[in-house]
Design a protein around this motif. Structure first.
Motif, PDB file in Angstrom:
ATOM      1  N   SER A  18     -20.257  77.592   3.762  1.00  0.00           N
ATOM      2  CA  SER A  18     -20.803  77.648   5.107  1.00  0.00           C
ATOM      3  C   SER A  18     -21.254  79.067   5.440  1.00  0.00           C
ATOM      4  O   SER A  18     -20.494  80.027   5.270  1.00  0.00           O
ATOM      5  CB  SER A  18     -19.747  77.193   6.123  1.00  0.00           C
ATOM      6  OG  SER A  18     -20.090  77.575   7.424  1.00  0.00           O
ATOM      7  N   ALA A  19     -22.489  79.189   5.901  1.00  0.00           N
ATOM      8  CA  ALA A  19     -22.995  80.504   6.286  1.00  0.00           C
ATOM      9  C   ALA A  19     -22.163  81.109   7.409  1.00  0.00           C
ATOM     10  O   ALA A  19     -22.031  82.332   7.516  1.00  0.00           O
ATOM     11  CB  ALA A  19     -24.456  80.385   6.719  1.00  0.00           C
ATOM     12  N   ILE A  20     -21.566  80.254   8.231  1.00  0.00           N
ATOM     13  CA  ILE A  20     -20.752  80.752   9.337  1.00  0.00           C
ATOM     14  C   ILE A  20     -19.468  81.369   8.805  1.00  0.00           C
ATOM     15  O   ILE A  20     -19.055  82.451   9.228  1.00  0.00           O
ATOM     16  CB  ILE A  20     -20.435  79.609  10.317  1.00  0.00           C
ATOM     17  CG1 ILE A  20     -21.735  79.012  10.853  1.00  0.00           C
ATOM     18  CG2 ILE A  20     -19.575  80.101  11.459  1.00  0.00           C
ATOM     19  CD1 ILE A  20     -21.534  77.760  11.656  1.00  0.00           C
ATOM     20  N   ARG A  21     -18.816  80.688   7.856  1.00  0.00           N
ATOM     21  CA  ARG A  21     -17.591  81.237   7.283  1.00  0.00           C
ATOM     22  C   ARG A  21     -17.877  82.570   6.591  1.00  0.00           C
ATOM     23  O   ARG A  21     -17.092  83.512   6.662  1.00  0.00           O
ATOM     24  CB  ARG A  21     -16.981  80.247   6.284  1.00  0.00           C
ATOM     25  CG  ARG A  21     -16.591  78.919   6.907  1.00  0.00           C
ATOM     26  CD  ARG A  21     -15.547  79.077   7.998  1.00  0.00           C
ATOM     27  NE  ARG A  21     -15.264  77.814   8.656  1.00  0.00           N
ATOM     28  CZ  ARG A  21     -14.682  77.686   9.821  1.00  0.00           C
ATOM     29  NH1 ARG A  21     -14.332  78.759  10.498  1.00  0.00           N
ATOM     30  NH2 ARG A  21     -14.462  76.511  10.353  1.00  0.00           N
ATOM     31  N   ASP A  22     -19.006  82.640   5.898  1.00  0.00           N
ATOM     32  CA  ASP A  22     -19.359  83.891   5.242  1.00  0.00           C
ATOM     33  C   ASP A  22     -19.610  84.995   6.266  1.00  0.00           C
ATOM     34  O   ASP A  22     -19.231  86.156   6.056  1.00  0.00           O
ATOM     35  CB  ASP A  22     -20.602  83.692   4.372  1.00  0.00           C
ATOM     36  CG  ASP A  22     -20.346  82.744   3.202  1.00  0.00           C
ATOM     37  OD1 ASP A  22     -19.155  82.524   2.885  1.00  0.00           O
ATOM     38  OD2 ASP A  22     -21.309  82.221   2.631  1.00  0.00           O
ATOM     39  N   LEU A  23     -20.243  84.638   7.391  1.00  0.00           N
ATOM     40  CA  LEU A  23     -20.520  85.625   8.421  1.00  0.00           C
ATOM     41  C   LEU A  23     -19.232  86.148   9.043  1.00  0.00           C
ATOM     42  O   LEU A  23     -19.125  87.339   9.365  1.00  0.00           O
ATOM     43  CB  LEU A  23     -21.416  85.010   9.502  1.00  0.00           C
ATOM     44  CG  LEU A  23     -21.768  85.898  10.700  1.00  0.00           C
ATOM     45  CD1 LEU A  23     -22.510  87.149  10.260  1.00  0.00           C
ATOM     46  CD2 LEU A  23     -22.588  85.113  11.712  1.00  0.00           C
ATOM     47  N   LEU A  24     -18.240  85.288   9.197  1.00  0.00           N
ATOM     48  CA  LEU A  24     -16.990  85.709   9.823  1.00  0.00           C
ATOM     49  C   LEU A  24     -16.308  86.826   9.029  1.00  0.00           C
ATOM     50  O   LEU A  24     -15.596  87.657   9.596  1.00  0.00           O
ATOM     51  CB  LEU A  24     -16.044  84.514   9.970  1.00  0.00           C
ATOM     52  CG  LEU A  24     -16.463  83.445  10.987  1.00  0.00           C
ATOM     53  CD1 LEU A  24     -15.428  82.329  11.032  1.00  0.00           C
ATOM     54  CD2 LEU A  24     -16.663  84.031  12.363  1.00  0.00           C
ATOM     55  N   LYS A  25     -16.538  86.857   7.725  1.00  0.00           N
ATOM     56  CA  LYS A  25     -15.977  87.942   6.913  1.00  0.00           C
ATOM     57  C   LYS A  25     -16.569  89.285   7.319  1.00  0.00           C
ATOM     58  O   LYS A  25     -15.927  90.327   7.226  1.00  0.00           O
ATOM     59  CB  LYS A  25     -16.248  87.681   5.436  1.00  0.00           C
ATOM     60  CG  LYS A  25     -15.610  86.414   4.897  1.00  0.00           C
ATOM     61  CD  LYS A  25     -16.023  86.169   3.456  1.00  0.00           C
ATOM     62  CE  LYS A  25     -15.501  84.830   2.936  1.00  0.00           C
ATOM     63  NZ  LYS A  25     -15.982  84.552   1.557  1.00  0.00           N
ATOM     64  N   ASN A 355     -30.815  79.223  11.657  1.00  0.00           N
ATOM     65  CA  ASN A 355     -31.097  78.574  10.379  1.00  0.00           C
ATOM     66  C   ASN A 355     -29.834  78.129   9.650  1.00  0.00           C
ATOM     67  O   ASN A 355     -29.899  77.354   8.698  1.00  0.00           O
ATOM     68  CB  ASN A 355     -31.961  79.467   9.486  1.00  0.00           C
ATOM     69  CG  ASN A 355     -31.335  80.807   9.180  1.00  0.00           C
ATOM     70  OD1 ASN A 355     -30.143  81.020   9.378  1.00  0.00           O
ATOM     71  ND2 ASN A 355     -32.140  81.743   8.693  1.00  0.00           N
ATOM     72  N   ALA A 356     -28.648  78.586  10.081  1.00  0.00           N
ATOM     73  CA  ALA A 356     -27.398  78.116   9.479  1.00  0.00           C
ATOM     74  C   ALA A 356     -27.160  76.639   9.766  1.00  0.00           C
ATOM     75  O   ALA A 356     -26.389  75.984   9.057  1.00  0.00           O
ATOM     76  CB  ALA A 356     -26.225  78.931  10.005  1.00  0.00           C
ATOM     77  N   PHE A 357     -27.830  76.111  10.799  1.00  0.00           N
ATOM     78  CA  PHE A 357     -27.630  74.721  11.224  1.00  0.00           C
ATOM     79  C   PHE A 357     -28.850  73.856  10.938  1.00  0.00           C
ATOM     80  O   PHE A 357     -28.921  72.712  11.371  1.00  0.00           O
ATOM     81  CB  PHE A 357     -27.330  74.673  12.723  1.00  0.00           C
ATOM     82  CG  PHE A 357     -26.264  75.631  13.161  1.00  0.00           C
ATOM     83  CD1 PHE A 357     -24.924  75.300  13.063  1.00  0.00           C
ATOM     84  CD2 PHE A 357     -26.590  76.884  13.660  1.00  0.00           C
ATOM     85  CE1 PHE A 357     -23.938  76.182  13.463  1.00  0.00           C
ATOM     86  CE2 PHE A 357     -25.617  77.778  14.060  1.00  0.00           C
ATOM     87  CZ  PHE A 357     -24.282  77.423  13.960  1.00  0.00           C
ATOM     88  N   ALA A 358     -29.821  74.401  10.218  1.00  0.00           N
ATOM     89  CA  ALA A 358     -31.094  73.720  10.037  1.00  0.00           C
ATOM     90  C   ALA A 358     -31.014  72.610   9.009  1.00  0.00           C
ATOM     91  O   ALA A 358     -30.295  72.711   8.012  1.00  0.00           O
ATOM     92  CB  ALA A 358     -32.166  74.729   9.630  1.00  0.00           C
TER      93      ALA A 358
END
Length: 397
Positions: A18-25, A355-358
């Protein structure tokens, strides 16, 4: 000597984190105000009340044993009563299945309801957790756009008119993640009718329905048809660590999920299910607790939306947060939200690019903002930083 391992299963081909999980790092630094994570506020979680419930559960050693695969019996009783009131019909205990968070229910349902290549209709922008599950199941995914009233059923009808027959239609019916909108009562009835007319399942994913600010959420889609499987969770109103989710579904679906759950983890945590049952059955306390959470989140949502509109004016359009945890915003001046993110991090603020949800639309100019974990002053500062990052970024051609 380097080891050569056998290949992994082909189902992993094309799957991504998930791009979101990666962003949280990237947003764990203390100097960054994060609007990226979809997390409830830990300060609002009822730690002391959970401790009392845990102590009561631990008073009997027999309660440390395994529990039934469908869930601890008293919790299912509590959930049956709550869901009966929510759906305005009697929900038998046999139609209640407790899972390790509602995400596990979604994962198990994908195995019960979908063969490889089956068509799944999702909303666009889509809940990332659903996309991961359906892609792992080998489903063919088609997206239907959202508008201010939720999933556009006119587009779904056009799809059905072409002869397409989905196995599942997935909807986040209340305070959509990430879109922030709520499916209107009329569309809820229409979606349920379409499910019966064309013979597909609707998975109504509803983790946010109790987090309304101005008026209660509409009656669930599941109130209108047995073809609707309803998912919910205690994560957003109590605490994610309890990992207490549940599914309301016809008995044959519950039995299929039970067979797969036995192979996955045998059963959930008897301890956390007892704690959850204690808290959900304490109705006077729970009502006051959820009212308090709503009040705080409602204040924060308004602060975020007001700050965005004050700082950006007509350069950004955003949803009005009527509940849930998110605001969906779109730059109207051509700003690329993905490109802006790197500069925003330099200025000490983070968000999730659209775009993470696209699925079929790229949402180049969109972003999801979460308001739950910061107070009003911090949210205003976050938007001020975002505005500075925007001003420091070259205009897009």
């Amino acid at each position: 000597m380097s080891a050569t391992f056998p290949p992994l299963a082909r189902r992993l081909d094309g799957l991504q984190s998930s791009a979101i999980r990666d962003l949280l790092k990237l947003t764990s630094r203390a100097d960054i105000i994060s609007l990226a994570g979809g997390l409830p506020d830990a300060e609002l979680m009822p730690r002391d009340r959970i401790a009392v419930a845990a102590d009561a559960a631990l008073s009997d050693r027999s309660r440390l044993q395994y529990t039934e695969s469908p869930g601890w019996g008293p919790l299912r009783d509590v959930l049956a009563a709550r869901e009966s009131a929510r759906l305005s019909r009697a929900v038998p205990v046999e139609e209640i299945f407790v899972t390790h968070g509602s995400q596990q229910a979604l994962s198990l349902l994908s195995e019960v309801l979908l063969d490889p290549g089956a068509l799944v209709v999702v909303e666009d922008p889509a809940y990332v957790g659903a996309l991961q599950v359906f892609r792992a199941a080998g489903a063919r995914i088609v997206a239907v756009p959202l508008d201010a009233e939720g999933m556009r059923l006119d587009v779904l009808r056009e799809l059905l008119a072409t002869g397409e027959r989905p196995a599942v239609v997935h909807t986040v019916s209340n305070f959509h993640n990430p879109g922030g909108v709520t499916l209107s009562p009329e569309r809820r009835r229409d979606l349920a009718n379409l499910a019966e007319q064309y013979g597909f399942w609707v998975i109504e994913d509803d983790p946010y329905g109790e987090l309304w600010f101005d008026r209660p959420s509409p009656e669930p889609v599941a109130a209108y048809s047995p073809n609707v499987i309803r998912l919910s969770s205690a994560s957003k109103i109590l605490a994610p660590t309890l990992r207490a989710g549940w599914m309301i579904a016809p008995v044959q679906v519950c039995r299929g999920v039970e067979l797969l759950k036995q192979g996955a983890d045998l059963c959930g945590s008897a301890l956390t299910q007892q704690i959850t049952a204690d808290l959900l059955s304490d109705t006077e306390w729970l009502t006051a607790h959820v009212d308090s959470v709503r009040q705080v989140y409602g204040t924060r949502a308004k602060a975020l939306v007001d700050a965005v509109r004050a700082r950006f004016g007509d350069r950004v359009s955003s949803t009005d947060a009527a509940g849930g945890m998110f605001v969906w915003a779109e730059f109207t001046d051509g700003t690329d939200a993905q490109a802006l993110l790197a500069r925003a991090l330099e200025f000490g603020v983070a968000y999730v690019p659209g775009n993470a949800f696209a699925v079929s639309t790229d949402y180049t100019h969109s972003m999801r903002l979460c308001f739950t974990t910061s107070d009003a002053a911090t949210l205003d500062e976050a938007v001020a930083r975002l505005a500075k990052a925007h001003a420091a970024t070259p205009a897009q051609p």
